[in-house]
Design an enzyme around this catalytic site. Structure first.
Site, short mmCIF file in Angstrom:
data_model
loop_
_atom_site.label_atom_id
_atom_site.label_comp_id
_atom_site.label_asym_id
_atom_site.label_seq_id
_atom_site.Cartn_x
_atom_site.Cartn_y
_atom_site.Cartn_z
CB CYS A 178 -0.98 -0.08 1.17
SG CYS A 178 -2.45 0.90 0.91
CG HIS A 201 -2.77 -3.33 4.43
ND1 HIS A 201 -1.76 -2.65 5.07
CD2 HIS A 201 -3.46 -2.41 3.74
CE1 HIS A 201 -1.84 -1.37 4.78
NE2 HIS A 201 -2.86 -1.19 3.96
CD GLU A 212 0.11 -5.29 6.70
OE1 GLU A 212 0.19 -5.89 5.61
OE2 GLU A 212 -0.24 -4.10 6.80
N1 GLN Z 1 -3.48 5.96 1.00
C1 GLN Z 1 -2.31 5.87 1.80
C2 GLN Z 1 -1.17 6.63 1.15
O1 GLN Z 1 -1.21 6.93 0.02
C3 GLN Z 1 -1.90 4.44 1.99
C4 GLN Z 1 -2.87 3.71 2.84
C5 GLN Z 1 -2.36 2.41 3.35
O2 GLN Z 1 -1.15 2.17 3.41
N2 GLN Z 1 -3.26 1.58 3.78
O3 GLN Z 1 -0.22 6.89 1.79
#
Ligand code: GLN
Length: 198
Positions: free
Chosen positions: A78, A168, A170
């Site tokens: 992410c 995610h 994790e």
């Molecule tokens: N939207 C967040 C970003 O761009 C990331 C969100 C996440 O890691 N769950 O930093």
């Protein structure tokens, strides 16, 4: 197998527990000196603009980028994927270590978080992906291998020693993606073995 986790912000704690549960040795990385003798590096989810600020302070960001450019395997979940890919808008600069554009928050806001299952290439079952303000991966270069799709959009991709997931792993009890990273990307400098169960 010593796997660094960028531990300045975000969900590093759960990655540490996931790595421990499959017999890998997690190393929380907050300073450049902690980058030595690693077999791989996880950039966790969190807030990419905050990562960028913290990585630009001191020498950690520069030292980490140098290691990754020299081939230290990396996995960005992410916000971590936002840092590793290409892209317009904040934060800048992105590292461009995988040839795809990462559009932040492309699945909506925090309240639009969701869980969806999909197939991952090489896994014999569906994986439960947790999406939280997840990014979209677009404009993939020819060297990028798509490992999982959700409704025909890539959510997991790899180029050489760099892996990105929009979701995610994790946050689930399924360790398949952690195992994939260690066994498929980090095995070049293998120092130990990974438990096959878990
Ligand atoms: N939207 C967040 C970003 O761009 C990331 C969100 C996440 O890691 N769950 O930093």
């Amino acid at each position: 197998m010593r796997i660094g986790i960028l531990a300045v912000q975000g969900s590093f704690n759960l990655h540490r527990q996931a790595l421990q549960s499959i017999g890998a040795e997690p190393v929380e990385v907050r300073h450049s000196e902690q980058l030595h003798n690693l077999d791989g590096m996880i950039l966790p989810g969190g807030e990419s603009t905050t990562f960028h600020i913290l990585l630009s302070t001191g020498d950690l960001g520069e030292a980490l980028l140098k290691e990754l450019r020299c081939g230290l395997p990396a996995w960005g979940t992410c916000a971590g994927a936002v840092i590793l890919g290409r892209g317009e808008g904040r934060p800048q600069p992105r590292w461009g270590l995988i040839d795809l554009e990462v559009i932040r928050n492309a699945y909506g806001r925090q309240v639009d978080s969701f869980v969806a299952t999909f197939d991952i290439i090489g896994l014999a079952r569906e994986f439960p992906g947790v999406f939280i303000r997840a990014p979209r991966f677009v404009n993939l270069g020819p060297e990028v291998e798509v490992l999982a799709k959700l409704e025909s959009e890539p959510v997991m991709a790899r180029q050489g020693t760099v892996l990105v997931t929009a979701f995610h792993p994790e946050l689930t009890s399924d360790r398949s993606v952690h195992r994939y990273f260690i066994e498929r990307l980090c095995s070049g400098s293998q120092q130990g073995t990974v438990k096959s169960a878990g």
